[in-house]
Design a protein around this motif. Structure first.
Motif, PDB file in Angstrom:
ATOM      1  N   VAL A 220     -20.634 -18.098 -38.953  1.00 40.46           N
ATOM      2  CA  VAL A 220     -19.612 -19.144 -39.077  1.00 40.46           C
ATOM      3  C   VAL A 220     -18.259 -18.595 -38.621  1.00 40.46           C
ATOM      4  N   VAL A 221     -17.947 -17.373 -39.045  1.00 40.71           N
ATOM      5  CA  VAL A 221     -16.680 -16.749 -38.637  1.00 40.71           C
ATOM      6  C   VAL A 221     -16.628 -16.600 -37.122  1.00 40.71           C
ATOM      7  N   PHE A 222     -17.714 -16.118 -36.529  1.00 39.19           N
ATOM      8  CA  PHE A 222     -17.728 -15.912 -35.086  1.00 39.19           C
ATOM      9  C   PHE A 222     -17.633 -17.220 -34.313  1.00 39.19           C
ATOM     10  N   ARG A 223     -18.097 -18.301 -34.927  1.00 37.33           N
ATOM     11  CA  ARG A 223     -18.048 -19.581 -34.210  1.00 37.33           C
ATOM     12  C   ARG A 223     -16.697 -20.257 -34.321  1.00 37.33           C
ATOM     13  N   GLU A 227     -14.013 -15.163 -31.948  1.00 38.79           N
ATOM     14  CA  GLU A 227     -15.117 -15.039 -31.002  1.00 38.79           C
ATOM     15  C   GLU A 227     -15.249 -13.594 -30.561  1.00 38.79           C
ATOM     16  N   PRO A 228     -16.407 -12.981 -30.749  1.00 45.89           N
ATOM     17  CA  PRO A 228     -16.582 -11.583 -30.339  1.00 45.89           C
ATOM     18  C   PRO A 228     -16.384 -11.432 -28.836  1.00 45.89           C
ATOM     19  N   PRO A 229     -15.958 -10.260 -28.411  1.00 45.94           N
ATOM     20  CA  PRO A 229     -15.761 -10.047 -26.972  1.00 45.94           C
ATOM     21  C   PRO A 229     -17.081 -10.139 -26.217  1.00 45.94           C
ATOM     22  N   ASP A 230     -16.983 -10.500 -24.948  1.00 48.68           N
ATOM     23  CA  ASP A 230     -18.175 -10.669 -24.119  1.00 48.68           C
ATOM     24  C   ASP A 230     -18.559  -9.324 -23.500  1.00 48.68           C
ATOM     25  N   ASP A 231     -18.915  -8.375 -24.357  1.00 43.58           N
ATOM     26  CA  ASP A 231     -19.357  -7.070 -23.897  1.00 43.58           C
ATOM     27  C   ASP A 231     -20.494  -6.605 -24.803  1.00 43.58           C
ATOM     28  N   LEU A 237     -22.872  -7.737 -32.013  1.00 39.46           N
ATOM     29  CA  LEU A 237     -22.416  -8.351 -33.260  1.00 39.46           C
ATOM     30  C   LEU A 237     -22.954  -9.767 -33.409  1.00 39.46           C
ATOM     31  N   LEU A 238     -22.922 -10.525 -32.326  1.00 41.39           N
ATOM     32  CA  LEU A 238     -23.366 -11.910 -32.382  1.00 41.39           C
ATOM     33  C   LEU A 238     -24.862 -11.997 -32.678  1.00 41.39           C
ATOM     34  N   ASP A 239     -25.643 -11.116 -32.089  1.00 40.95           N
ATOM     35  CA  ASP A 239     -27.081 -11.113 -32.376  1.00 40.95           C
ATOM     36  C   ASP A 239     -27.356 -10.757 -33.833  1.00 40.95           C
ATOM     37  N   LEU A 240     -26.644  -9.758 -34.341  1.00 45.37           N
ATOM     38  CA  LEU A 240     -26.827  -9.377 -35.749  1.00 45.37           C
ATOM     39  C   LEU A 240     -26.457 -10.531 -36.671  1.00 45.37           C
ATOM     40  N   ALA A 241     -25.344 -11.210 -36.371  1.00 42.78           N
ATOM     41  CA  ALA A 241     -24.918 -12.324 -37.206  1.00 42.78           C
ATOM     42  C   ALA A 241     -25.914 -13.478 -37.148  1.00 42.78           C
ATOM     43  N   THR A 242     -26.500 -13.705 -35.965  1.00 37.85           N
ATOM     44  CA  THR A 242     -27.435 -14.823 -35.799  1.00 37.85           C
ATOM     45  C   THR A 242     -28.664 -14.667 -36.681  1.00 37.85           C
ATOM     46  N   TYR A 243     -29.154 -13.447 -36.820  1.00 38.95           N
ATOM     47  CA  TYR A 243     -30.414 -13.229 -37.538  1.00 38.95           C
ATOM     48  C   TYR A 243     -30.256 -12.463 -38.845  1.00 38.95           C
ATOM     49  N   LEU A 244     -29.011 -12.281 -39.294  1.00 48.81           N
ATOM     50  CA  LEU A 244     -28.795 -11.572 -40.553  1.00 48.81           C
ATOM     51  C   LEU A 244     -29.468 -12.287 -41.716  1.00 48.81           C
ATOM     52  N   PRO A 297     -26.180 -19.684 -30.282  1.00 49.46           N
ATOM     53  CA  PRO A 297     -26.449 -18.825 -31.435  1.00 49.46           C
ATOM     54  C   PRO A 297     -26.149 -19.473 -32.779  1.00 49.46           C
ATOM     55  N   TYR A 298     -25.083 -20.253 -32.836  1.00 51.19           N
ATOM     56  CA  TYR A 298     -24.724 -20.882 -34.111  1.00 51.19           C
ATOM     57  C   TYR A 298     -25.822 -21.830 -34.576  1.00 51.19           C
ATOM     58  N   ALA A 299     -26.312 -22.653 -33.670  1.00 50.50           N
ATOM     59  CA  ALA A 299     -27.412 -23.555 -34.020  1.00 50.50           C
ATOM     60  C   ALA A 299     -28.685 -22.764 -34.327  1.00 50.50           C
ATOM     61  N   GLN A 300     -28.927 -21.718 -33.562  1.00 51.14           N
ATOM     62  CA  GLN A 300     -30.099 -20.877 -33.792  1.00 51.14           C
ATOM     63  C   GLN A 300     -30.096 -20.288 -35.195  1.00 51.14           C
ATOM     64  N   ALA A 301     -28.919 -19.839 -35.648  1.00 55.72           N
ATOM     65  CA  ALA A 301     -28.822 -19.212 -36.962  1.00 55.72           C
ATOM     66  C   ALA A 301     -29.232 -20.185 -38.071  1.00 55.72           C
ATOM     67  N   PHE A 302     -28.742 -21.410 -38.023  1.00 55.99           N
ATOM     68  CA  PHE A 302     -29.046 -22.362 -39.092  1.00 55.99           C
ATOM     69  C   PHE A 302     -30.465 -22.903 -38.980  1.00 55.99           C
ATOM     70  N   TRP A 303     -30.902 -23.193 -37.757  1.00 57.80           N
ATOM     71  CA  TRP A 303     -32.274 -23.689 -37.592  1.00 57.80           C
ATOM     72  C   TRP A 303     -33.272 -22.631 -38.080  1.00 57.80           C
ATOM     73  N   SER A 304     -33.083 -21.386 -37.644  1.00 59.88           N
ATOM     74  CA  SER A 304     -33.988 -20.321 -38.057  1.00 59.88           C
ATOM     75  C   SER A 304     -33.929 -20.093 -39.560  1.00 59.88           C
ATOM     76  N   ALA A 305     -32.730 -20.138 -40.134  1.00 63.25           N
ATOM     77  CA  ALA A 305     -32.588 -19.928 -41.577  1.00 63.25           C
ATOM     78  C   ALA A 305     -33.400 -20.945 -42.359  1.00 63.25           C
ATOM     79  N   GLY A 306     -33.260 -22.225 -42.019  1.00 66.25           N
ATOM     80  CA  GLY A 306     -33.990 -23.255 -42.751  1.00 66.25           C
ATOM     81  C   GLY A 306     -35.485 -23.186 -42.511  1.00 66.25           C
ATOM     82  N   PHE A 307     -35.886 -23.011 -41.271  1.00 64.40           N
ATOM     83  CA  PHE A 307     -37.300 -23.008 -40.904  1.00 64.40           C
ATOM     84  C   PHE A 307     -38.025 -21.826 -41.542  1.00 64.40           C
ATOM     85  N   VAL A 308     -37.456 -20.635 -41.400  1.00 67.27           N
ATOM     86  CA  VAL A 308     -38.119 -19.430 -41.904  1.00 67.27           C
ATOM     87  C   VAL A 308     -38.104 -19.403 -43.435  1.00 67.27           C
ATOM     88  N   THR A 309     -37.064 -19.963 -44.039  1.00 66.73           N
ATOM     89  CA  THR A 309     -37.046 -20.041 -45.505  1.00 66.73           C
ATOM     90  C   THR A 309     -38.233 -20.848 -46.017  1.00 66.73           C
TER      91      THR A 309
END
Length: 412
Positions: A220-223, A227-231, A237-244, A297-309
């Protein structure tokens, strides 16, 4: 995600055998977010002598036949195998809706988090060394062929080649080999989760439910706020946040937290997360050009969170173990092979799809094949790709055995 698209549809059609550059996500699973999308895709199985705790199945423990040797759970094994199939399918056809049908990378990270929490009942450094040992030799073996091929095609490495030794950042490469190496986001993300797990578990256990919910805060913070740098750093960081959340969810399953939650609240909140992730994906297509979760990634994080839960809570609440799979010997064997060779399948599946193209091109020179085989069909390429994946399993899968310090085998 950033400069790459995790596990995104990689073009594998066309007449030329040369890999084409694409943009990924996993996820993986990248699964590397594949994988992305992916499985784990690194195989993270319990150390010898360790067993998963049986799920609640009434007043007694699950019967021994519900699990295979080494304490493996057929429900989790099946989820991992299906997730791998979905990754290969997505990379063949590029269906944007595939990630919504099954968020493979979220599943793989949750399963890996569960096993990591179990393993950390032993000293943390021992566990981390074991996980790294299992991951790196298959990666080095695969990477040798990819790096040599890119060198032959004009790539000149710099100091960042160290990421081909330990993928703490995305290993560099040229456009010629991008289709092969861009899936490594999943391995990089998985490796960082392994290194951070002792700290994450220490933070999680005093207030598990609160930490689980707050694990969505970074994305949520990154969105909305920063916004994390594009490097390499920002993309990592964005990948870790998406699947944390999914990784922490694995902790919650292992510690029995999910069994104590109210089912109604879990279902409502999970469906709300899925609905929110889906709504965000469909209303932000202009930003990514698609509603593909791997591009958002933002949508991925919430969709995955609900589905996998929902998947993990069903396991915890009802004690699902897929013991019936033992009655279907061949299917059970396939699931076992997929789990024992998960790293091999993940790493080599893109090369299999790439090589399928020139192989099918040769079929056109055989009149019978040209007449009777659907050589222009992606489904035919999908089938050839799986045949080549099987070849890679036989030729390269033994490296996973060496990494696990077991006797090398053609098939587990």
């Amino acid at each position: 995600m950033g400069s790459h698209r995790r596990g995104g549809p990689l073009p594998v059609t066309g007449p030329a055998p040369t890999p084409v550059a694409t943009s990924p996500g996993t996820p993986l699973a990248a699964e590397p977010g594949a994988l992305s999308d992916t499985a784990r895709l690194p195989r993270v199985e319990p150390e010898p002598g360790l067993r998963h705790e049986p799920g609640p199945v009434g007043a007694t423990e699950a019967p021994p036949k519900a699990r295979r040797a080494g304490g493996r759970d057929r429900y989790f094994d099946t989820l991992r195998a299906v997730a791998l199939v979905r990754v290969v399918t997505y990379h063949t056809f590029g269906w944007a809706w595939a990630g919504m049908v099954l968020p493979s990378m979220g599943i793989m990270f949750a399963l890996a988090g569960t096993l990591m929490a179990k393993s950390l009942e032993r000293p943390a450094l021992t566990v981390i060394r074991s996980r790294i040992r299992r991951l790196l030799p298959p990666f080095w073996f695969w990477g040798f062929f990819v790096v040599v091929a890119m060198l032959i095609h004009g790539w000149m490495p710099d100091w960042r080649i160290v990421y081909w030794i330990v993928p703490l950042g995305d290993p560099p490469g040229n456009a010629w080999g991008e289709q092969a190496w861009e899936i490594l986001w999943y391995l990089r993300t998985y490796l960082w989760f392994v290194l951070l797990s002792p700290l994450l578990l220490r933070v999680f256990r005093p207030a598990p439910v609160a930490v689980l919910v707050l694990s969505l805060a970074p994305i949520v913070v990154f969105r909305f706020f920063w916004e994390p740098p594009d490097d390499r750093f920002g993309v990592g960081l964005l990948d870790l946040a998406t699947y944390l959340f999914c990784w922490i969810l694995g902790f919650a399953h292992r510690d029995g937290v999910l069994q104590r939650l109210k089912p109604f609240a879990v279902v409502v909140l999970s469906l709300a997360a899925i609905a929110y992730g889906g709504w965000y994906a469909f209303t932000h297509q202009a930003d990514s050009g698609s509603y593909d979760l791997d591009d958002i990634p933002y949508a991925q994080a919430f969709w995955s969170a609900g589905f996998v839960t929902l998947l993990m809570c069903a396991k915890a609440r009802f004690g699902i173990d897929f013991a019936w799979l033992a009655r279907f010997g061949r299917l059970d064997r396939v699931v076992r092979i997929f789990n024992a060779r998960a790293v091999t399948i993940y790493l080599w599946h893109e090369l299999a799809l790439i090589l399928a193209i020139p192989l099918i091109d040769q079929f056109w020179n055989v009149p019978a094949f040209e007449t009777y085989l659907p050589l222009e069909s992606q489904w035919f390429m999908f089938g050839v790709g799986w045949i080549l994946i099987g070849v890679f399993i036989l030729l390269c899968g033994w490296v996973e055995d060496v990494a696990a310090k077991t006797k090398p085998r053609l098939l587990p």
